[in-house]
Design a protein around this motif. Structure first.
Motif, PDB file in Angstrom:
ATOM      1  N   ASP A 328       0.848  -1.200   0.000  1.00 44.67           N
ATOM      2  CA  ASP A 328       0.000   0.000   0.000  1.00 44.67           C
ATOM      3  C   ASP A 328       0.883   1.249   0.000  1.00 44.67           C
ATOM      4  N   LEU A 329       0.595   2.168  -0.911  1.00 46.46           N
ATOM      5  CA  LEU A 329       1.478   3.302  -1.161  1.00 46.46           C
ATOM      6  C   LEU A 329       0.702   4.609  -1.292  1.00 46.46           C
ATOM      7  N   CYS A 330       1.359   5.710  -0.929  1.00 47.22           N
ATOM      8  CA  CYS A 330       0.871   7.060  -1.249  1.00 47.22           C
ATOM      9  C   CYS A 330       1.574   7.493  -2.533  1.00 47.22           C
ATOM     10  N   THR A 331       0.885   7.447  -3.650  1.00 51.70           N
ATOM     11  CA  THR A 331       1.515   7.738  -4.935  1.00 51.70           C
ATOM     12  C   THR A 331       1.080   9.094  -5.473  1.00 51.70           C
ATOM     13  N   TRP A 332       1.852   9.580  -6.455  1.00 53.54           N
ATOM     14  CA  TRP A 332       1.523  10.784  -7.212  1.00 53.54           C
ATOM     15  C   TRP A 332       1.686  10.415  -8.682  1.00 53.54           C
ATOM     16  N   LYS A 333       0.629  10.568  -9.467  1.00 47.34           N
ATOM     17  CA  LYS A 333       0.599  10.054 -10.829  1.00 47.34           C
ATOM     18  C   LYS A 333       1.624  10.745 -11.730  1.00 47.34           C
ATOM     19  N   GLY A 334       2.276   9.952 -12.581  1.00 47.11           N
ATOM     20  CA  GLY A 334       3.161  10.511 -13.591  1.00 47.11           C
ATOM     21  C   GLY A 334       4.618  10.537 -13.170  1.00 47.11           C
ATOM     22  N   ALA A 357      -1.234  26.224  -8.994  1.00 49.74           N
ATOM     23  CA  ALA A 357       0.000  25.432  -9.075  1.00 49.74           C
ATOM     24  C   ALA A 357      -0.293  23.957  -8.811  1.00 49.74           C
ATOM     25  N   ALA A 358      -1.120  23.680  -7.802  1.00 51.15           N
ATOM     26  CA  ALA A 358      -1.455  22.292  -7.478  1.00 51.15           C
ATOM     27  C   ALA A 358      -2.213  21.614  -8.608  1.00 51.15           C
ATOM     28  N   ALA A 359      -2.979  22.389  -9.358  1.00 54.58           N
ATOM     29  CA  ALA A 359      -3.729  21.824 -10.486  1.00 54.58           C
ATOM     30  C   ALA A 359      -2.787  21.335 -11.584  1.00 54.58           C
ATOM     31  N   ARG A 360      -1.600  21.947 -11.677  1.00 55.65           N
ATOM     32  CA  ARG A 360      -0.621  21.541 -12.690  1.00 55.65           C
ATOM     33  C   ARG A 360       0.231  20.359 -12.240  1.00 55.65           C
ATOM     34  N   ALA A 361       0.274  20.116 -10.954  1.00 60.37           N
ATOM     35  CA  ALA A 361       1.172  19.116 -10.380  1.00 60.37           C
ATOM     36  C   ALA A 361       0.639  17.705 -10.573  1.00 60.37           C
ATOM     37  N   PRO A 362       1.505  16.694 -10.395  1.00 59.18           N
ATOM     38  CA  PRO A 362       1.014  15.305 -10.384  1.00 59.18           C
ATOM     39  C   PRO A 362      -0.082  15.139  -9.328  1.00 59.18           C
ATOM     40  N   GLN A 363      -1.059  14.303  -9.616  1.00 58.63           N
ATOM     41  CA  GLN A 363      -2.200  14.147  -8.719  1.00 58.63           C
ATOM     42  C   GLN A 363      -2.026  12.942  -7.796  1.00 58.63           C
ATOM     43  N   PRO A 364      -2.417  13.095  -6.529  1.00 59.64           N
ATOM     44  CA  PRO A 364      -2.171  12.042  -5.538  1.00 59.64           C
ATOM     45  C   PRO A 364      -3.216  10.933  -5.585  1.00 59.64           C
ATOM     46  N   GLY A 412      -8.753  11.746  -4.704  1.00 61.45           N
ATOM     47  CA  GLY A 412      -9.533  12.973  -4.711  1.00 61.45           C
ATOM     48  C   GLY A 412      -8.739  14.060  -5.403  1.00 61.45           C
ATOM     49  N   PRO A 413      -9.348  14.853  -6.275  1.00 60.06           N
ATOM     50  CA  PRO A 413      -8.606  15.873  -7.023  1.00 60.06           C
ATOM     51  C   PRO A 413      -7.848  16.826  -6.100  1.00 60.06           C
ATOM     52  N   ARG A 414      -6.533  16.820  -6.221  1.00 59.91           N
ATOM     53  CA  ARG A 414      -5.649  17.722  -5.463  1.00 59.91           C
ATOM     54  C   ARG A 414      -5.831  17.577  -3.944  1.00 59.91           C
ATOM     55  N   GLN A 415      -6.321  16.401  -3.521  1.00 58.43           N
ATOM     56  CA  GLN A 415      -6.496  16.102  -2.101  1.00 58.43           C
ATOM     57  C   GLN A 415      -5.661  14.865  -1.787  1.00 58.43           C
ATOM     58  N   ALA A 416      -4.562  15.044  -1.098  1.00 60.10           N
ATOM     59  CA  ALA A 416      -3.643  13.935  -0.850  1.00 60.10           C
ATOM     60  C   ALA A 416      -3.834  13.358   0.548  1.00 60.10           C
ATOM     61  N   PHE A 417      -3.692  12.057   0.648  1.00 58.06           N
ATOM     62  CA  PHE A 417      -3.517  11.361   1.919  1.00 58.06           C
ATOM     63  C   PHE A 417      -2.029  11.060   1.989  1.00 58.06           C
ATOM     64  N   GLU A 418      -1.319  11.771   2.876  1.00 58.07           N
ATOM     65  CA  GLU A 418       0.140  11.669   2.907  1.00 58.07           C
ATOM     66  C   GLU A 418       0.640  11.544   4.353  1.00 58.07           C
ATOM     67  N   PHE A 419       1.971  11.419   4.488  1.00 57.53           N
ATOM     68  CA  PHE A 419       2.613  11.241   5.801  1.00 57.53           C
ATOM     69  C   PHE A 419       1.904  10.125   6.584  1.00 57.53           C
ATOM     70  N   PRO A 420       1.770   8.933   5.973  1.00 60.75           N
ATOM     71  CA  PRO A 420       0.931   7.881   6.569  1.00 60.75           C
ATOM     72  C   PRO A 420       1.563   7.254   7.807  1.00 60.75           C
ATOM     73  N   GLN A 421       0.706   6.847   8.718  1.00 56.11           N
ATOM     74  CA  GLN A 421       1.110   6.138   9.933  1.00 56.11           C
ATOM     75  C   GLN A 421       0.168   4.958  10.152  1.00 56.11           C
ATOM     76  N   ILE A 422       0.669   3.931  10.824  1.00 57.87           N
ATOM     77  CA  ILE A 422      -0.146   2.777  11.204  1.00 57.87           C
ATOM     78  C   ILE A 422       0.153   2.446  12.667  1.00 57.87           C
ATOM     79  N   ASN A 441      -4.440  19.691   1.183  1.00 57.78           N
ATOM     80  CA  ASN A 441      -5.413  20.371   0.330  1.00 57.78           C
ATOM     81  C   ASN A 441      -4.622  21.314  -0.580  1.00 57.78           C
ATOM     82  N   HIS A 442      -4.383  20.883  -1.830  1.00 61.45           N
ATOM     83  CA  HIS A 442      -3.519  21.663  -2.728  1.00 61.45           C
ATOM     84  C   HIS A 442      -2.149  21.898  -2.070  1.00 61.45           C
TER      85      HIS A 442
END
Length: 532
Positions: A328-334, A357-364, A412-422, A441-442
């Motif tokens: 399971d990974l937090c990816t950014w497309k491209g 700027a976030a709209a131009r970036a790879p999407q999470p 979710g568009p420009r909405q990342a789930f990042e810095f994951p913990q378990i 959020n962006h």
């Protein structure tokens, strides 16, 4: 999970501003009830100094390392912070300028020197930074603040004093290691970094630091390379920020963001170049998954997995199930490098510009990949994944490689789930249900999220004009359920009377149990740990 919150006042700019260290811990004002069993220290690392003299650091990962500590004891909470006395920091303070090149900020010769000494300084090359702003973790009985170079810094977790700079190159064949090691219950530490392999080609070494020896000597001195993995490009290793580990295997994802070694070496010959200048994207390779066994240690060269291009910084978890490895990974497309969008000038723009700027970036996207361990030539063209609970596929191609398609756990568009913990102590390398993350959020951190990776159900904590940090999970004593515990997050609310706080959430439903507020702004923190 998709955040509809807007930030037109742009108060998030405050988390990217310099602060001063504290002379002594300051008491926090507590609302709610902190669980009586929760006693210890939350240690966090991040940038705290964003300019020196007239020179500004350019990138999020350039600011000078600041260590933070929230102490929880007998129902009381204090907050303390100090700058790590790295060479980068001490020399910058002494000369009132940037002296050592950082991730995205170049150091230039002293303008006070004459033209001849400046000329020769240009050809001396850049020094490797020891600015350890990314994370802190234990090795044996000691604690180290780290970045991603070969330098780690030993610190006192109680006084926050800087103790010693350690060069890992003295003990291991690595050019640097990640800031995200894995740790076994006995204290064994594993990590990965690139190195020079055979015939001057680049490779990746998985390294092992043993637990504290019986003679109480420094375990770093007994470090060893466990296994070496090849690089798909001889002189261009991929950027590595983390890796996966199951009970029996290591998982390394080779992404299309590359370090151009020739550019890097030329940066050592001429001033004005930064680490960011040495990155480039391979637009045709896609992404490769590599496996290595732990006991006995060895690279599984016969297992060649590939998929479409994505950026990867954080693994969530990996585990074995019925002859498969689930990753399971937090990816950014491209293939475009996400770090290109983390320059401070971008992050400190007005809200509408941040969004553009976030709209131009790879999407999470949070993704699940499934890697089959048992591969037969006669299965060519078939989906090899037989796990009933996932839609991820793995198809054997005629060239012997296996093409992976993921199951999307969240998008979710420009909405990342990042810095994951378990729940790391219970679930690392094991089948699990829950991940906790920081919602971006962006690129602006404005919520804490819990994700059920089995059902895709989500829970969200969010407050207006509040900017949390990576949520750390602390299990309740004697807990039997995976999510029985609390989440700890540092939250900044710039307009509040006490703008910095430690937030304590019930990990089961993200309801607030307590918060401890202090009358000081706290700049953005990246990673950290809870020390019982």
């Amino acid at each position: 999970m998709v955040s509809r919150v807007e930030h037109p006042a742009a108060s998030y700019k405050k988390i990217f501003e310099s602060v001063e260290e504290l002379n002594e811990p300051i008491p926090a004002v507590i609302t709610g009830v902190i669980p009586s069993w929760l006693g210890g220290s939350l240690l966090r690392m991040g940038p705290g100094l964003f300019e020196v003299g007239d020179e500004h650091f350019q990138h999020l990962f350039d600011g000078q390392a600041l260590i933070h500590k929230f102490d929880l004891k007998n129902g009381q909470v204090t907050y303390y912070r100090k700058f790590i006395r790295t060479d980068a920091y001490v020399r910058a303070m002494t000369e009132n300028r940037v002296v050592i090149t950082e991730f995205g900020t170049a150091a230039y010769p002293d303008p006070c020197k004459n033209i001849f000494s400046r000329f020769f300084t240009y050809f001396r090359g850049i020094e490797v930074t020891d600015n350890c702003l990314v994370n802190i973790y234990p090795i044996g009985e000691d604690f180290y603040a780290v970045t991603e170079t070969n330098y780690i810094t030993k610190v006192d977790p109680d006084s926050l004093e800087t103790l010693k700079k350690v060069d890992l190159c003295k003990y291991l064949s690595v050019n640097g290691v990640t800031a995200h090691p894995h740790t076994e219950r006995d204290g064994t530490v594993y990590n990965i970094g690139n190195c020079f392999g055979k015939n001057m080609s680049l490779a990746y070494n998985i390294v092992k630091i043993p637990p504290v020896p019986k003679d109480k000597s420094d375990p770093i001195e007994k470090s060893q390379v466990l296994v070496q993995l090849p690089s798909s490009e001889r002189l261009k290793p991929s950027y590595v920020h983390s890796f996966g580990m199951t009970d029996n295997y290591f998982v390394f994802v080779e992404q299309p963001v590359k370090i151009n070694l020739l550019k890097f070496l030329s940066a050592w010959s001429f001033r004005g170049a930064t680490y960011m200048d040495c990155f480039e994207s391979n637009t045709s390779m896609g992404t490769w998954f590599h496996l290595a066994s732990k006991e006995p240690a060895g690279y599984l060269s016969s297992h060649k997995f590939r998929t479409s291009a994505f950026n990867l910084f954080h693994h969530i978890n990996a585990y074995e199930d019925e002859g498969f490895i689930v990753v399971d990974l937090c990816t950014w497309k491209g293939h475009e490098f996400v770090y290109n969008y983390l320059y401070l000038a971008n992050l400190k723009e007005e809200w509408e510009e941040v969004k553009k700027a976030a709209a131009r970036a790879p999407q999470p996207e949070v993704r699940r990949y499934v890697l089959p361990l048992d591969i037969h030539r006669e299965d060519q063209g078939k989906n090899l994944v037989s796990l009933s609970y996932t839609t991820a596929t793995a198809v054997l191609d005629s060239d012997g490689t296996i093409w992976l398609e993921p199951e999307v756990l969240f998008s979710g568009p420009r909405q990342a789930f990042e810095f994951p913990q378990i729940n790391y102590s219970k679930c690392c390398g094991k089948k699990y249900s829950f991940a906790y993350g920081l919602g971006l959020n962006h690129f602006i951190p404005d919520r804490i999220v819990k994700l059920n990776v089995q059902t895709k159900e989500i829970w969200v904590w969010q407050e207006e004009d509040s900017y949390p940090s990576e949520p750390l999970f602390v299990p309740s004593p004697g807990a039997t359920e995976e999510d029985d515990g609390v989440l700890l997050s540092v939250v900044v609310k710039p307009g509040a009377q006490r703008p910095g706080s430690l937030l304590v959430l019930d990990a089961r439903n993200l309801t607030e149990l307590a918060r401890a507020e202090v009358n000081t702004i706290i700049p953005i923190t990246l990673h950290g740990m809870y020390k019982p």
